[in-house]
Write an enzyme that holds these catalytic residues in place. Structure first.
Site, PDB file in Angstrom:
ATOM      1  N   PHE A 285       0.912  -1.164  -0.020  1.00 48.21           N
ATOM      2  CA  PHE A 285      -0.202  -0.134   0.019  1.00 48.21           C
ATOM      3  C   PHE A 285       0.740   1.319  -0.139  1.00 48.21           C
ATOM      4  O   PHE A 285       0.408   2.385  -0.163  1.00 48.21           O
ATOM      5  CB  PHE A 285      -1.156   0.189   0.985  1.00 48.21           C
TER       6      PHE A 285
ATOM      7  N   HIS B 132      -1.524   2.850  13.355  1.00 47.77           N
ATOM      8  CA  HIS B 132      -0.814   2.996  14.673  1.00 47.77           C
ATOM      9  C   HIS B 132       0.630   2.078  14.434  1.00 47.77           C
ATOM     10  O   HIS B 132       1.340   2.336  15.354  1.00 47.77           O
ATOM     11  CB  HIS B 132      -1.572   2.238  15.819  1.00 47.77           C
TER      12      HIS B 132
END
Ligand SMILES: C[S@@+](CC[C@H](N)C(=O)[O-])C[C@H]1O[C@@H](n2cnc3c(N)ncnc32)[C@H](O)[C@@H]1O
Length: 389
Positions: free
Chosen positions: A281, A299
């Protein structure tokens, strides 16, 4: 003598629908006053004199409680008791899990004190069975089983936490020190072997069996027919989306080895509603979608990488589309919830990221171009943020 661990808030049987985790993250109004912590050990005590010493002992020995849980899961104690026709005595459990009877007795009695098992005495002999809590979360057959998550925590996270002081000193994760693998490429370190990858994916899936509904219904997502779960791992949230929003289609996007493992070990609906697509990604073209789900993705990464990813999503997102961020949100003053603070330290020892406040996410998302920032604290472990293009 060890202090009584009653303030772990386990003094009542938990209904299966209400997880221990949700109790640990009860809204601030329900927390004990003054501590700023969410229902954690020591909440009913002061911090001076005997109380303070007792509290210190509970913190010092807290790791033993985690290990009791990990060991009982690893040995299969809860599964054995779930499969037995009735309560079992020490000898039967010890034989069933192939362990010493002395060690088994100590472990079982400690599980009773922790409300993980119940005991009854017949003719002077103790017989053990699961409680509601262990039946719901610690047996493999339960649809809300957390066994793989506990095994992952026990084997991997626990190892990295052993180097917390080094992680704080160096400001980076501890894969090299713990497992001898460098973490230049974070997920190569996490997926150290085929077995580690499968276990991590099973652990991911189990979290959503308990928390999936609350995060996916925090906002009405029915206006987003085409969704993409970026870093969607085993596809647990994608399946939950289909059941909550019939008619939607979801692309689960993840690195090639995860997509391969997902196809091999996890089941997906026959129809075309879920599509698995492999790629990176940070580099590869992203699937077009109305809504991008980023659950526990940001996170893992430092701000720079998050911004890069969010800008890529912004450019691919359809007009009127958006992002659903699912993370555990820190309070704005960063002083709580304790569980999220601990998760943030967990990110330090295991990733390149951290847990963040709503304002911090707002800054990252708005810099990438997103607007209409809304967030909901669900009261469970994970919270939700929705933004639009
Ligand atoms: C912490 S897991 C969260 C998985 C899932 N979203 C969940 O909440 O259960 C992070 C996921 O991001 C995936 N991932 C990490 N780096 C990636 C990359 N560069 N491209 C695509 N996926 C990636 C991992 O393989 C993993 O499935």
């Amino acid at each position: 003598m060890l202090p009584r661990l009653a303030c772990w808030h386990l003094d009542v049987e938990l209904p299966a629908s209400r997880s221990l985790a949700s109790r640990l993250r009860a809204p601030r109004s329900k927390r004990s006053r003054g501590s700023g912590r969410r229902g954690w050990i020591g909440d009913d005590m002061g911090s001076s004199g005997d109380d303070g010493y007792r509290l210190l002992n509970e913190y010092t020995n807290g790791f033993m409680v985690s290990q009791v849980l990990f060991a009982a899961c690893e040995l299969g104690v809860f599964d054995l008791l779930a499969e037995a026709p009735g309560p079992l005595d020490v000898a039967a459990v010890a034989a069933g899990v192939e362990a010493s009877s002395h060690g088994t007795e100590l472990l079982l009695d400690t599980c009773v004190s922790l409300k993980l098992l119940k005991v009854e005495t017949r003719a002077g002999k103790a017989f053990y069975q699961n409680t509601e809590l262990s039946s719901a979360y610690l047996t493999r057959v339960s649809p809300t089983s957390q066994c793989n998550l506990l095994k992952y925590m026990g084997r991997t996270s626990y190892g990295c936490w052993g180097h917390l002081a080094d992680a704080v000193r160096e400001g980076k994760n501890q894969y090299l020190q713990t497992f001898g693998v460098p973490a230049e490429d974070l997920f190569t370190a996490i997926y150290r072997s085929e077995g580690e990858r499968l276990q991590f994916m099973q652990a991911l899936q189990e979290v959503w069996s308990v928390n999936g509904r609350s995060v996916l219904t925090a906002f009405d997502l029915s206006g987003f027919p085409l969704m993409c779960d970026l870093g969607g791992g085993p596809g647990a949230l994608a399946k939950e989306c289909l059941s909550l929003y019939p008619g939607c289609k979801v692309t689960v996007f993840d690195v090639p080895e995860v997509v391969r493992t997902a196809k091999q070990h996890f089941s997906f609906p026959e129809e075309e509603e879920i599509h698995l697509q492999e790629g990176d990604f940070f580099k590869d073209p992203l699937p077009e979608a109305d809504l991008y789900i980023l659950a526990r993705i940001l996170h893992d990464w430092a701000d720079g990488k998050c911004s890069h990813l969010l800008e890529r999503v912004y450019h691919t997102c359809k007009p009127g589309g958006g992002i659903l961020v699912i993370e555990s949100l820190l309070d704005e003053d960063r002083r709580g919830p304790l569980l999220t603070q601990l998760y943030s330290l967990n990110m330090l020892v295991q990733t390149e990221g951290q847990e963040r406040t709503p304002t911090h996410y707002h800054m990252l998302l708005s810099s990438a171009g997103f607007r209409d920032f809304q967030f909901k604290k669900t009261g469970a472990i994970y919270d939700a943020i929705l933004v639009r293009k």
